[in-house]
Write an enzyme that holds these catalytic residues in place. Structure first.
Site, short mmCIF file in Angstrom:
data_model
loop_
_atom_site.label_atom_id
_atom_site.label_comp_id
_atom_site.label_asym_id
_atom_site.label_seq_id
_atom_site.Cartn_x
_atom_site.Cartn_y
_atom_site.Cartn_z
N ASP A 1 0.90 -1.05 -0.29
CA ASP A 1 0.00 0.04 0.04
C ASP A 1 0.78 1.04 0.11
O ASP A 1 1.48 1.36 0.43
CB ASP A 1 -0.74 -0.03 1.59
CG ASP A 1 -1.61 1.28 1.16
OD1 ASP A 1 -2.99 1.36 0.35
OD2 ASP A 1 -1.82 1.89 2.81
N GLU B 1 1.79 -0.78 -4.95
CA GLU B 1 1.15 0.80 -5.27
C GLU B 1 1.00 1.79 -5.45
O GLU B 1 1.96 2.94 -4.11
CB GLU B 1 -0.43 0.62 -4.00
CG GLU B 1 -2.30 1.14 -5.29
CD GLU B 1 -2.01 2.39 -3.68
OE1 GLU B 1 -3.32 3.26 -3.82
OE2 GLU B 1 -1.50 3.28 -2.94
C1 AAO Z 1 -9.37 8.59 6.01
C2 AAO Z 1 -9.42 9.83 5.36
C3 AAO Z 1 -9.27 11.24 5.33
C4 AAO Z 1 -8.51 11.04 7.10
C5 AAO Z 1 -7.91 10.10 6.81
C6 AAO Z 1 -6.68 9.71 8.51
O1 AAO Z 1 -10.88 9.76 4.17
O2 AAO Z 1 -9.69 12.09 5.53
O3 AAO Z 1 -7.60 12.03 7.31
O4 AAO Z 1 -8.43 8.52 7.22
O5 AAO Z 1 -7.87 10.19 9.57
C7 AAO Z 1 -7.67 4.37 2.27
C8 AAO Z 1 -9.01 5.89 1.87
C9 AAO Z 1 -9.00 7.35 2.72
C10 AAO Z 1 -9.15 7.44 4.15
C11 AAO Z 1 -7.21 6.18 4.62
C12 AAO Z 1 -7.19 5.55 5.91
O6 AAO Z 1 -9.23 6.13 0.27
O7 AAO Z 1 -10.47 8.19 2.35
O8 AAO Z 1 -7.97 8.45 4.39
O9 AAO Z 1 -7.60 4.31 4.08
O10 AAO Z 1 -8.72 5.09 6.75
C13 AAO Z 1 -3.49 8.87 -2.92
C14 AAO Z 1 -1.95 7.94 -2.49
C15 AAO Z 1 -2.43 6.50 -2.85
C16 AAO Z 1 -3.39 6.29 -2.46
C17 AAO Z 1 -5.15 6.44 -2.46
C18 AAO Z 1 -6.44 6.75 -1.49
O11 AAO Z 1 -1.28 8.58 -2.92
O12 AAO Z 1 -1.60 5.40 -2.15
O13 AAO Z 1 -4.34 8.39 -1.73
N1 AAO Z 1 -4.05 4.19 -1.75
C19 AAO Z 1 -4.31 3.27 -0.59
C20 AAO Z 1 -5.11 3.11 -0.44
C21 AAO Z 1 -6.56 3.45 -0.22
C22 AAO Z 1 -6.02 4.37 1.97
C23 AAO Z 1 -4.07 4.16 1.67
C24 AAO Z 1 -3.54 4.24 0.70
C25 AAO Z 1 -3.85 4.61 3.03
O14 AAO Z 1 -5.36 2.08 -1.55
O15 AAO Z 1 -7.22 2.56 0.42
O16 AAO Z 1 -7.01 5.05 1.68
O17 AAO Z 1 -4.13 3.78 3.18
C26 AAO Z 1 -3.57 11.98 -6.64
C27 AAO Z 1 -2.34 11.46 -6.24
C28 AAO Z 1 -2.76 10.17 -5.73
C29 AAO Z 1 -3.05 10.07 -4.48
C30 AAO Z 1 -4.78 10.61 -5.19
C31 AAO Z 1 -5.34 10.95 -4.02
O18 AAO Z 1 -4.35 11.48 -8.18
O19 AAO Z 1 -1.32 10.80 -7.61
O20 AAO Z 1 -0.94 9.64 -5.25
O21 AAO Z 1 -3.49 8.73 -4.14
O22 AAO Z 1 -4.12 11.97 -5.60
O23 AAO Z 1 -5.31 11.42 -2.91
C32 AAO Z 1 -6.22 12.74 -11.42
C33 AAO Z 1 -4.61 12.67 -11.07
C34 AAO Z 1 -4.02 12.24 -10.24
C35 AAO Z 1 -4.95 12.28 -9.03
C36 AAO Z 1 -6.29 12.49 -8.70
C37 AAO Z 1 -7.02 12.73 -7.56
O24 AAO Z 1 -6.49 11.54 -11.47
O25 AAO Z 1 -4.20 12.17 -12.05
O26 AAO Z 1 -3.34 11.43 -10.27
O27 AAO Z 1 -6.77 13.17 -9.52
O28 AAO Z 1 -6.17 14.14 -7.47
#
Ligand code: AAO
Length: 512
Positions: free
Chosen positions: A212, A248
C-alpha cells in the site's frame, strides 16, 4: 565468479515480479473485505475449480475502529499494531484460510500497510480491532511497540505536517498522507518491525504482498525491507521462491514521482490502464476501440513484465485514489464485462479481478457521500458472511463479479491462452475489434451502435466452438452461441449491438 554473482543478482532482482501461480493459472481476485472463513471455502468451492491463481485479501493487521463515520472500509488502512485480528477474522481463521487456499493451489496475497499507522486525530484508548491500547496524540503504539521517535515528525517540512503538494518528493515521502502518522522507514528498528510482520505472514504461507501507498515511501527504504523478507514457505512453494511484490503507486503522469522508480523491486500498479480503458470503452474523449490495437506499452504504459493491471480497484470504484469518472465498475455492468473481457484476453500485465460489495450511493455535486460505507454487516458491526444463491451468484449485497459467467470464463480463457502471442487483430476503424492469442483463443467485441457481421481469421483449428460469453461448454454441450471455424481458420461472426453482451470469446477448451 563475478559473472555468477551478477547472474544471481539479476535473478533476485526480478524474482519478486513472479506471482508464483500454480497449474498455469494467471489471475488474482481481490475479495475486498471478505471474512477469512468465507475466503477459505471460496478457494475450495470456486476459485480453484475455476482457475483463479490467487486472492488479494484486505489488510489483516489490527486497525483502528471508528464510529464517525461508522466503521468505514478505510479504517483497515489505519494500523494500530501487527496483531492479526480484524473484522475479517482472527489469526487462527487467517492461518486456516491460507492453508486451505494453498492446499487447492490458490495463492494468498496480503494488502500490507506499512507506510503509516492511524490518523493523527485517531485519539487514544482501546478502539482497535484486537482491543490494543494506543495513543495517536503521543504517537504511542505499545503493541508493536512504536513511539514518537519511530515517526517522520521532524523530517516533514510542511506547516500542516501533511502532504500539500504532489510535486515535491520530500513532502510525498516524509509528510503525512491524509494525516496518517508517517513511519520513519529509514530506521532499522522500523524496518525490522515491518519485516517481522510480513515474515510472519510468509511463514504461515502467503505468496506475496500488495504494498500500500508505495509512492509515499523511499524506494531505498522499501528495498531494505524487502531484503529482510524470508523466502516463501517450502511447504507450498519451490525452494528459494521470493515473495511476489506488487506496489501501489498512482502515476497518471504530471507528478514528481514516477512508477519507474519502483520497477526493480517488484511489479507496480498501472493506473493508466484502468483510467484509459474506461475512457475507451465509454467512448469518451473521442476514443475508439480500434485505437486499442497497440494497447500496452504503445499507450505509454510501463513494460508489461512490471505491470499489475485491473479495470477498477477498491479505491477508484468509489471515487478514492485516481482514475476519476471514467473508471468502469459493476455499477455499469454491460460495459464493465466488455472491459474485463478485453483485459483478460489481452496479454499485457498480471491481471487482478475486483470483487465488491454494494453500498447505498448518495451523489451530491458529483461526489458520493457514502463512499465510506463498509461491507455488508450485522448491527453489532461484524461482517456478514457471503451467502451463495442457487444460481451461483452471491447474496446479501456481495456483488461477486468474479462469479459472473462472462468474467469467470474469461479468467479461464486467459489461462488457456497463456504464453500465446497477440495475433490476428481486426477492427472496423471504429468500435468493433477482434484479436486472438495464437491458435488457442479469439475474442470479438462490438461496441458500436450497429451490428457486426464479419468473416474473420481466428487462428483456431477447424471445428465448432462454444462462445463462453453467452454460455458454457458443459458435458460436451454448449448453452450459448456456437461458432463454426473452417479449415481456413476463418469464421463468420454476427454480434448485434443490442445483445445482452455484445462480445464473443472462444478458446481451444471450448471446442465441442
Ligand atoms: C481517511 C479519511 C481522511 C483522513 C484519514 C486519516 O478519508 O479524510 O484524513 O482517514 O484519519 C484509504 C482511503 C482514505 C482514508 C485512508 C485511511 O482512501 O480516504 O483516509 O484509507 O483510513 C493517494 C495515495 C494512494 C492511496 C490513495 C487513496 O498515493 O496510495 O491516496 N491509496 C492507498 C489505498 C487506500 C488507502 C491508503 C492508500 C492509505 O489504496 O485505500 O486510503 O492507506 C493524486 C495522487 C495519488 C493520490 C490521490 C488521492 O491522484 O497522484 O497518489 O493517492 O491524488 O489523494 C487525478 C490525477 C491523480 C490524482 C487524482 C486525485 O486523477 O491524475 O494523479 O486526480 O487528485
Amino acid at each position: 565468479m563475478k559473472l555468477l554473482g551478477l547472474v544471481a543478482l539479476f535473478a533476485l532482482s526480478f524474482a519478486q515480479h513472479d506471482p508464483h501461480m500454480k497449474h498455469g493459472r494467471t489471475s488474482i481476485v481481490h475479495l475486498f473485505e471478505w471474512r477469512w472463513a468465507d475466503i477459505a471455502v471460496e478457494c475450495e468451492r470456486y476459485l480453484a475449480p475455476n482457475g483463479f491463481g490467487g486472492v488479494q485479501i484486505s489488510p489483516p493487521c489490527e486497525n483502528i475502529v471508528l464510529t464517525n463515520p461508522w466503521q468505514p472500509w478505510w479504517q483497515r488502512y489505519q494500523p494500530i499494531s501487527y496483531n492479526l485480528c480484524s473484522r475479517s477474522g482472527t489469526e487462527e481463521e487467517l492461518s486456516d484460510m491460507i492453508t486451505r487456499c494453498n492446499d487447492v493451489g490458490v495463492n494468498v496475497y496480503v494488502d500490507a500497510v506499512i507506510n503509516h499507522m492511524c490518523g493523527a486525530s485517531g485519539g487514544k484508548g482501546h478502539h482497535s480491532s484486537c482491543g490494543s491500547y494506543f495513543n495517536a496524540e503521543n504517537k504511542d503504539f505499545p503493541s508493536v511497540p512504536y513511539s514518537y521517535w519511530d515517526f517522520n515528525e521532524g523530517k516533514c517540512k510542511t506547516s500542516s505536517g501533511d502532504i500539500e503538494s504532489y510535486q515535491d518528493i520530500f513532502q510525498i515521502r516524509d509528510c503525512r498522507l491524509v494525516s496518517l502518522l508517517d513511519l520513519a522507514l529509514e530506521k532499522d528498528y522500523v524496518r525490522g518491525k515491518v519485516a517481522q510482520y510480513m515474515n510472519k505472514l510468509i511463514d504461515i504461507g502467503v505468496a506475496g504482498f500488495r504494498m500500500d501507498a508505495c509512492k509515499h515511501m523511499w524506494p531505498a527504504d522499501l528495498s531494505a525491507v524487502y531484503d529482510k523478507l524470508h523466502n516463501l514457505s517450502s511447504k507450498w512453494f519451490p525452494s528459494d521462491s521470493r515473495p511476489f511484490i506488487y506496489q501501489e503507486v498512482i502515476d497518471l503522469g504530471g507528478e514528481a514521482i514516477q512508477v519507474k522508480e519502483y520497477y526493480d523491486m517488484g511489479r507496480v500498479t498501472e493506473f493508466k490502464y484502468s483510467a484509459k480503458l474506461g475512457t475507451v470503452v465509454r467512448r469518451w474523449e473521442k476514443e475508439k476501440m480500434s485505437y486499442l490495437k497497440n494497447w500496452g506499452e504503445g499507450w505509454a504504459f510501463m513494460p508489461s513484465d512490471k505491470a499489475l493491471v485491473f479495470v477498477d480497484n477498491h479505491d477508484n470504484q468509489r471515487g478514492h485514489g485516481a482514475g476519476g469518472a471514467s473508471v468502469l465498475t459493476f455499477w455499469d455492468a454491460r460495459l464493465y464485462k466488455m472491459a474485463m473481457g478485453f483485459m483478460l484476453a489481452h496479454p499485457y500485465g498480471v491481471t487482478r479481478v475486483m470483487s465488491s460489495y454494494r453500498w447505498d450511493r448518495l451523489f451530491q455535486n458529483g461526489k458520493d457521500l457514502n463512499d465510506w460505507m463498509g461491507p455488508p454487516s450485522h448491527s453489532n458491526g461484524s461482517t456478514k458472511s457471503v451467502p451463495i444463491n442457487p444460481d451461483t451468484t452471491c447474496g446479501d449485497g456481495w456483488v461477486c463479479e468474479h462469479r459472473w459467467r462472462q468474467i469467470r470464463n474469461m479468467v479461464k480463457f486467459r489461462n488457456v491462452v497463456n504464453g500465446q502471442p497477440y495475433s490476428n487483430w481486426w477492427d472496423n476503424g471504429n468500435n468493433q475489434i477482434a484479436f486472438g492469442r495464437g491458435d488457442r483463443g479469439f475474442i470479438v467485441i462490438n461496441n458500436d451502435d450497429w451490428d457486426l457481421n464479419e468473416t474473420l481469421n481466428t487462428g483456431l483449428p477447424a471445428g465448432i466452438y462454444c462462445d463462453v460469453i453467452s454460455g458454457d461448454k458443459l458435458n460436451g454441450q454448449c448453452s450459448g452461441k456456437q461458432l463454426k471455424v473452417g479449415g481456413d481458420r476463418r469464421a463468420q461472426f454476427h454480434i448485434s449491438n443490442t445483445d445482452e453482451d455484445p462480445f464473443i470469446a472462444v478458446h481451444i477448451d471450448s471446442k465441442l
